[in-house]
Write an enzyme that holds these catalytic residues in place. Sequence first.
Site, PDB file in Angstrom:
ATOM      1  N   GLN A  48       0.793  -1.224   0.000  1.00 23.91           N
ATOM      2  CA  GLN A  48       0.000   0.000   0.000  1.00 23.91           C
ATOM      3  C   GLN A  48       0.830   1.281   0.000  1.00 23.91           C
ATOM      4  O   GLN A  48       0.324   2.331  -0.372  1.00 23.91           O
ATOM      5  CB  GLN A  48      -0.957  -0.022   1.185  1.00 23.91           C
ATOM      6  CG  GLN A  48      -1.999  -1.123   1.067  1.00 23.91           C
ATOM      7  CD  GLN A  48      -2.849  -1.252   2.300  1.00 23.91           C
ATOM      8  OE1 GLN A  48      -2.538  -2.022   3.192  1.00 23.91           O
ATOM      9  NE2 GLN A  48      -3.920  -0.495   2.365  1.00 23.91           N
ATOM     10  N   HIS A  68      -2.973  -5.193 -12.645  1.00 24.72           N
ATOM     11  CA  HIS A  68      -2.512  -4.780 -13.970  1.00 24.72           C
ATOM     12  C   HIS A  68      -3.467  -5.290 -15.045  1.00 24.72           C
ATOM     13  O   HIS A  68      -3.719  -4.608 -16.045  1.00 24.72           O
ATOM     14  CB  HIS A  68      -1.103  -5.322 -14.241  1.00 24.72           C
ATOM     15  CG  HIS A  68      -0.042  -4.667 -13.426  1.00 24.72           C
ATOM     16  ND1 HIS A  68       1.207  -5.222 -13.234  1.00 24.72           N
ATOM     17  CD2 HIS A  68      -0.040  -3.501 -12.732  1.00 24.72           C
ATOM     18  CE1 HIS A  68       1.936  -4.425 -12.476  1.00 24.72           C
ATOM     19  NE2 HIS A  68       1.201  -3.378 -12.144  1.00 24.72           N
ATOM     20  N   ASP A  81       1.478   0.559  -8.180  1.00 26.59           N
ATOM     21  CA  ASP A  81       2.792   0.493  -8.813  1.00 26.59           C
ATOM     22  C   ASP A  81       3.758   1.514  -8.213  1.00 26.59           C
ATOM     23  O   ASP A  81       4.931   1.210  -7.974  1.00 26.59           O
ATOM     24  CB  ASP A  81       2.677   0.743 -10.316  1.00 26.59           C
ATOM     25  CG  ASP A  81       2.100  -0.452 -11.052  1.00 26.59           C
ATOM     26  OD1 ASP A  81       1.731  -1.444 -10.382  1.00 26.59           O
ATOM     27  OD2 ASP A  81       1.996  -0.398 -12.290  1.00 26.59           O
ATOM     28  N   ARG A 106       4.167  -0.106  12.825  1.00 28.60           N
ATOM     29  CA  ARG A 106       3.864  -1.388  12.196  1.00 28.60           C
ATOM     30  C   ARG A 106       3.984  -1.250  10.680  1.00 28.60           C
ATOM     31  O   ARG A 106       3.314  -0.421  10.062  1.00 28.60           O
ATOM     32  CB  ARG A 106       2.442  -1.842  12.549  1.00 28.60           C
ATOM     33  CG  ARG A 106       2.090  -3.161  11.869  1.00 28.60           C
ATOM     34  CD  ARG A 106       0.607  -3.462  11.865  1.00 28.60           C
ATOM     35  NE  ARG A 106       0.349  -4.660  11.063  1.00 28.60           N
ATOM     36  CZ  ARG A 106      -0.850  -5.073  10.685  1.00 28.60           C
ATOM     37  NH1 ARG A 106      -1.936  -4.389  11.026  1.00 28.60           N
ATOM     38  NH2 ARG A 106      -0.990  -6.168   9.961  1.00 28.60           N
ATOM     39  N   ASN A 195      -1.659 -11.367   7.970  1.00 31.42           N
ATOM     40  CA  ASN A 195      -2.659 -10.337   8.217  1.00 31.42           C
ATOM     41  C   ASN A 195      -4.064 -10.785   7.839  1.00 31.42           C
ATOM     42  O   ASN A 195      -4.299 -11.291   6.746  1.00 31.42           O
ATOM     43  CB  ASN A 195      -2.324  -9.072   7.419  1.00 31.42           C
ATOM     44  CG  ASN A 195      -3.238  -7.919   7.772  1.00 31.42           C
ATOM     45  OD1 ASN A 195      -3.203  -7.418   8.891  1.00 31.42           O
ATOM     46  ND2 ASN A 195      -4.073  -7.502   6.830  1.00 31.42           N
ATOM     47  N   GLU A 196      -4.981 -10.616   8.760  1.00 35.02           N
ATOM     48  CA  GLU A 196      -6.422 -10.777   8.553  1.00 35.02           C
ATOM     49  C   GLU A 196      -6.803 -12.040   7.782  1.00 35.02           C
ATOM     50  O   GLU A 196      -7.232 -11.990   6.626  1.00 35.02           O
ATOM     51  CB  GLU A 196      -6.984  -9.524   7.883  1.00 35.02           C
ATOM     52  CG  GLU A 196      -6.812  -8.296   8.764  1.00 35.02           C
ATOM     53  CD  GLU A 196      -7.448  -7.035   8.195  1.00 35.02           C
ATOM     54  OE1 GLU A 196      -7.868  -7.044   7.023  1.00 35.02           O
ATOM     55  OE2 GLU A 196      -7.529  -6.047   8.942  1.00 35.02           O
ATOM     56  N   ASN A 333      -7.349  -5.992  14.822  1.00 35.09           N
ATOM     57  CA  ASN A 333      -7.772  -4.917  13.931  1.00 35.09           C
ATOM     58  C   ASN A 333      -9.276  -4.729  14.093  1.00 35.09           C
ATOM     59  O   ASN A 333     -10.039  -5.680  13.915  1.00 35.09           O
ATOM     60  CB  ASN A 333      -7.466  -5.263  12.475  1.00 35.09           C
ATOM     61  CG  ASN A 333      -5.990  -5.474  12.210  1.00 35.09           C
ATOM     62  OD1 ASN A 333      -5.147  -5.177  13.054  1.00 35.09           O
ATOM     63  ND2 ASN A 333      -5.670  -5.982  11.037  1.00 35.09           N
ATOM     64  N   TYR A 335     -12.538  -1.974  13.121  1.00 37.31           N
ATOM     65  CA  TYR A 335     -12.992  -0.785  12.407  1.00 37.31           C
ATOM     66  C   TYR A 335     -14.436  -0.415  12.711  1.00 37.31           C
ATOM     67  O   TYR A 335     -14.766   0.747  12.850  1.00 37.31           O
ATOM     68  CB  TYR A 335     -12.835  -0.982  10.895  1.00 37.31           C
ATOM     69  CG  TYR A 335     -11.404  -0.893  10.427  1.00 37.31           C
ATOM     70  CD1 TYR A 335     -10.860   0.304   9.991  1.00 37.31           C
ATOM     71  CD2 TYR A 335     -10.588  -2.014  10.452  1.00 37.31           C
ATOM     72  CE1 TYR A 335      -9.537   0.391   9.579  1.00 37.31           C
ATOM     73  CE2 TYR A 335      -9.261  -1.938  10.050  1.00 37.31           C
ATOM     74  CZ  TYR A 335      -8.738  -0.730   9.611  1.00 37.31           C
ATOM     75  OH  TYR A 335      -7.435  -0.654   9.219  1.00 37.31           O
ATOM     76  N   GLU A 403      -4.675  -2.185  14.093  1.00 43.73           N
ATOM     77  CA  GLU A 403      -5.354  -1.332  13.115  1.00 43.73           C
ATOM     78  C   GLU A 403      -6.644  -0.803  13.708  1.00 43.73           C
ATOM     79  O   GLU A 403      -7.336  -1.517  14.455  1.00 43.73           O
ATOM     80  CB  GLU A 403      -5.682  -2.086  11.820  1.00 43.73           C
ATOM     81  CG  GLU A 403      -4.489  -2.408  10.959  1.00 43.73           C
ATOM     82  CD  GLU A 403      -4.892  -3.086   9.648  1.00 43.73           C
ATOM     83  OE1 GLU A 403      -5.995  -2.781   9.122  1.00 43.73           O
ATOM     84  OE2 GLU A 403      -4.115  -3.912   9.157  1.00 43.73           O
TER      85      GLU A 403
END
Length: 496
Positions: A48, A68, A81, A106, A195-196, A333, A335, A403
């Site tokens: 990211q 892509h 990219d 992190r 992750n997750e 995490n 949200y 998160e």
Amino acid sequence: MWSLLLFVIIGLIGSEISVDALNCTVRPKGSSKFPKTFKFGAASSAYQVEGAWNVDGKGPSIWDEYLHEHPDLVKDGSNADDSVESYRLFDSDLKALKELGVDHYRFSIAWPRIFPTGYVNSKNQKGIDYYNSVIDKLLANGIEPVVTIFHWELPVNMQKFGGFSNSFIVDHFVDYAEQLFSLFGDRVKTWLTINEPNEMCKFGFGNARVPPMIVAPGIGEYLCYTNLLKAHGATYRMYQEKFAEKQRGKIGIPCNVNYMFSNDSDVTNRGMDFEFGIIAHPILSKSGDLPPIVLHDIAKNSQEEGFKRSRLPSLGKYWTAIIQGSADFLALNYYTAGQIERPTGPVGAIPSFDRDNNLTSTPHAFENCPQASTYLRFVPEGLEALLKYIRDKYDNIEVKMTENGWSDSGGLDDYMRIEYVKNHLQAVLNAINDGCNVTSYAPWSLVDSFEFLNGYADKFGFYAVNMTSPNKERTPKKSARYYKKVIKTRKLNHKV
């Protein structure tokens, strides 16, 4: 980071709080100040923020390849990219971290940046040099590196053989992790494995909503869960055997949990077992293996559907022993929250996770709570309830918040992000005051970055990024000033 996929995940944790009593805010309870030992941080992930997707010998990941070929999959047709170019401009991120005054940062390591083919015989020294530089610069500035081993950037070669749907991934993941411990473990003392898991397995191998885009509902996600748990457990055991005595690091697994409210305890407990417990129970429970109701109902459904064996069998004695207890802490995490209920009849295709879970989201749940630029609702009460659930269910294991964040469409006057952080930190503080073993908080995210399927359309950062400038300058938002004051004073009530 949490991969904001625009899809509400149904069913997680039960609650003792009446749904009707929720009011989208958290009132202070007990001490108004965080403990001296509590650590504040910030979070990111390699894909990211790094950019440089094919620079200095880096190999392609499944996200590189798929976006892509299918830019239409992303909200604004973009890809990562270049992103915010942290590979080239990490010093700009470091400056932001120092301005905030964080205790830890992190970040994740891109598997194909240091092993372009995925196999450990393809070592890329320039990639290794980059992460050595990041770690050394953080430590030189008094910032602890918290490293995610795998944040979804699977090397393309690994997916050619099925990736996490093939048991071969277990040995290769352990090989990869062993190299990271050897290369960086003398300085990195906090590791996050994968992750997750829920988002990766359900959306990647069941519903084909994210790479690797496998359509195999009711089968694919369970293969992924099983191999992922084995990879995590085997990595933990390998670390204990080869590195723990000398390096003295800790290992956890970051789980995204949307707390689900219901006034029916049976409904909420079932939701917890199918969503959170499918990962947490094998690792954290005293009995080990998958939750009994999960094993029973999937076996029952499989038989009724004509299968000769369960689509999700027991882990067995060997793997149960390896996986059970394979976490020094729970990385969490959070949200948002949701609300679940029993359907009037069976739901979902045959076979599918939805049919096995057999719960539905309550229509219009929390519609009176503020909504972010994505589907996220402002429900901090869910975090406090979740932390207390983990305290009671899993023997008050240490919890590191890895998160927690709010999305908007951009701008420096991000008052809603301030309110979101303030209320969720209050939920954490309330939980600590009520005996929960929460030791750190790392909100998502340090800077505005590529948000997977949301592209650059939705912003989570404390710092805005000038995407049209060669140096992509980072500019603090009002939320950065607020968070800086919180870290400095360890209190929440500040005006910005």
